[in-house]
Design a protein around this motif. Structure first.
Motif, PDB file in Angstrom:
ATOM      1  N   VAL A  98     -80.101  62.539  42.332  1.00 14.57           N
ATOM      2  CA  VAL A  98     -81.489  62.229  41.949  1.00 14.57           C
ATOM      3  C   VAL A  98     -81.405  60.787  42.001  1.00 14.57           C
ATOM      4  O   VAL A  98     -80.422  59.909  41.514  1.00 14.57           O
ATOM      5  CB  VAL A  98     -81.611  62.627  40.500  1.00 14.57           C
ATOM      6  CG1 VAL A  98     -82.942  62.345  39.986  1.00 14.57           C
ATOM      7  CG2 VAL A  98     -81.427  64.115  40.315  1.00 14.57           C
ATOM      8  N   VAL A  99     -82.469  60.380  42.848  1.00 12.42           N
ATOM      9  CA  VAL A  99     -82.564  58.793  43.164  1.00 12.42           C
ATOM     10  C   VAL A  99     -83.762  58.438  42.318  1.00 12.42           C
ATOM     11  O   VAL A  99     -84.905  58.987  42.527  1.00 12.42           O
ATOM     12  CB  VAL A  99     -82.447  58.354  44.538  1.00 12.42           C
ATOM     13  CG1 VAL A  99     -83.635  59.031  45.230  1.00 12.42           C
ATOM     14  CG2 VAL A  99     -82.694  56.997  44.826  1.00 12.42           C
ATOM     15  N   THR A 100     -83.726  57.276  41.684  1.00 13.62           N
ATOM     16  CA  THR A 100     -84.957  56.614  40.905  1.00 13.62           C
ATOM     17  C   THR A 100     -85.172  55.430  41.663  1.00 13.62           C
ATOM     18  O   THR A 100     -84.081  54.499  41.751  1.00 13.62           O
ATOM     19  CB  THR A 100     -84.684  56.486  39.362  1.00 13.62           C
ATOM     20  OG1 THR A 100     -84.329  57.673  38.897  1.00 13.62           O
ATOM     21  CG2 THR A 100     -85.903  55.794  38.644  1.00 13.62           C
ATOM     22  N   TYR A 101     -86.383  55.037  41.753  1.00  7.44           N
ATOM     23  CA  TYR A 101     -86.727  53.940  42.485  1.00  7.44           C
ATOM     24  C   TYR A 101     -88.241  53.367  42.216  1.00  7.44           C
ATOM     25  O   TYR A 101     -88.877  54.080  41.800  1.00  7.44           O
ATOM     26  CB  TYR A 101     -86.567  54.104  44.082  1.00  7.44           C
ATOM     27  CG  TYR A 101     -87.497  54.905  44.793  1.00  7.44           C
ATOM     28  CD1 TYR A 101     -88.985  54.714  45.054  1.00  7.44           C
ATOM     29  CD2 TYR A 101     -87.009  56.267  44.784  1.00  7.44           C
ATOM     30  CE1 TYR A 101     -89.822  55.717  45.639  1.00  7.44           C
ATOM     31  CE2 TYR A 101     -87.989  57.270  45.296  1.00  7.44           C
ATOM     32  CZ  TYR A 101     -89.355  57.003  45.776  1.00  7.44           C
ATOM     33  OH  TYR A 101     -90.521  57.918  46.077  1.00  7.44           O
ATOM     34  N   GLU A 102     -88.390  52.009  42.712  1.00  5.18           N
ATOM     35  CA  GLU A 102     -89.561  51.298  42.686  1.00  5.18           C
ATOM     36  C   GLU A 102     -90.047  50.848  43.919  1.00  5.18           C
ATOM     37  O   GLU A 102     -89.265  50.372  44.554  1.00  5.18           O
ATOM     38  CB  GLU A 102     -89.507  50.026  41.538  1.00  5.18           C
ATOM     39  CG  GLU A 102     -89.135  50.299  40.131  1.00  5.18           C
ATOM     40  CD  GLU A 102     -88.729  49.426  39.481  1.00  5.18           C
ATOM     41  OE1 GLU A 102     -88.981  48.255  39.829  1.00  5.18           O
ATOM     42  OE2 GLU A 102     -88.215  49.552  37.957  1.00  5.18           O
ATOM     43  N   LYS A 103     -91.396  51.176  44.282  1.00  2.00           N
ATOM     44  CA  LYS A 103     -92.001  50.767  45.459  1.00  2.00           C
ATOM     45  C   LYS A 103     -92.211  49.065  45.457  1.00  2.00           C
ATOM     46  O   LYS A 103     -92.521  48.568  44.288  1.00  2.00           O
ATOM     47  CB  LYS A 103     -93.351  51.312  45.629  1.00  2.00           C
ATOM     48  CG  LYS A 103     -93.912  50.717  46.927  1.00  2.00           C
ATOM     49  CD  LYS A 103     -95.446  51.620  47.089  1.00  2.00           C
ATOM     50  CE  LYS A 103     -96.045  51.246  48.369  1.00  2.00           C
ATOM     51  NZ  LYS A 103     -97.195  51.997  48.320  1.00  2.00           N
ATOM     52  N   GLN A 104     -91.730  48.325  46.507  1.00  2.00           N
ATOM     53  CA  GLN A 104     -92.022  47.063  46.213  1.00  2.00           C
ATOM     54  C   GLN A 104     -93.316  46.760  46.792  1.00  2.00           C
ATOM     55  O   GLN A 104     -94.307  47.320  47.455  1.00  2.00           O
ATOM     56  CB  GLN A 104     -91.029  46.633  47.543  1.00  2.00           C
ATOM     57  CG  GLN A 104     -89.533  46.416  47.248  1.00  2.00           C
ATOM     58  CD  GLN A 104     -88.859  45.363  48.340  1.00  2.00           C
ATOM     59  OE1 GLN A 104     -88.967  44.318  48.023  1.00  2.00           O
ATOM     60  NE2 GLN A 104     -88.056  45.908  48.951  1.00  2.00           N
TER      61      GLN A 104
END
Length: 225
Positions: free
Chosen positions: A164-170
């Motif tokens: 499971v990967v958690t990320y934020e869009k730049q």
């Protein structure tokens, strides 16, 4: 039956895909990533699913990483590396968390794992390896010995059937005069060092600078002080 279970599981997780802080959480199963595709092989190989890229490499180890079709898990051996990267709208996203779910086979050779930045923690009871930090690409190196596994004297591995990967869009990079003149207001700036620590002021050495704007967008940059 396996496909039906995977579809239901991913559909359930999609309901909570957007966290309260605006980040995105995505579940990737190894079965979905490799089903119907050629089995990867070699000292280093890459697979991509829904913008999430997984790269596994032999690195300084002696065994090539593999996808095991029987156990439906990825296996990276001692001194090998596994990397995760996310691309959104042709731009690398900022990853803040990755949780590798250890497969049944992986319980035997669960080791310790060194991260390129941030920190990786092993939960023996939950059978997970959790990385936390802030970067555009996460790389874990597998320990030499299975210190957290049931075969604790043998060579270490990282065997996982999903992650499971958690990320934020730049924020978009300005491309012209119109972008520059329509300057956004800064709501706050946070600095991160290579150990994953954060501060309101810059650290000595390399910093990852996270700028949050009043419109909710986020921009990151690398700075050396």
């Amino acid at each position: 039956m396996k496909k039906i279970f995977t579809f239901v599981f991913v559909a359930m997780m999609a309901v909570a895909a957007f966290a309260q802080d605006g980040s995105v959480r995505k579940v990737v199963t190894c079965y979905d990533m490799f089903d119907g595709k050629a089995t990867p092989s070699g000292q280093e190989w890459t697979a991509t699913l829904g913008g999430v890229t997984l790269t596994c490499a032999k690195a300084e180890g002696v065994s090539n990483p593999v996808y095991n079709t029987t156990g439906e898990d990825v296996r990276v051996y001692a001194k090998g590396t596994v990397s995760v990267k996310v691309n959104v709208d042709n731009q690398d996203a900022i990853i803040t968390n990755v949780v590798f779910n250890v497969s049944a086979q992986g319980k035997k050779r669960l080791s310790t794992y060194t991260a390129n930045t941030g920190s990786a923690v092993v939960d023996v009871e939950a059978q997970t390896v959790t990385w936390t930090g802030e970067t555009t690409e996460v790389t874990l190196t597998v320990g030499e010995i299975a210190t957290n596994g049931t075969e604790s004297t043998k060579a270490g591995q990282l065997c996982f059937d999903s992650f499971v990967v958690t990320y934020e869009k730049q924020a978009p990079v300005p491309t012209g005069v119109a972008d520059v003149t329509a300057a956004k207001q800064v709501a706050g700036v946070t600095y991160f060092n290579l150990a994953g620590q954060q501060s309101a002021t810059a650290f000595e050495g390399v910093n990852i600078v996270k700028t949050v704007y009043t419109d909710g967008s986020i921009a990151t940059a690398k700075m050396v002080r």
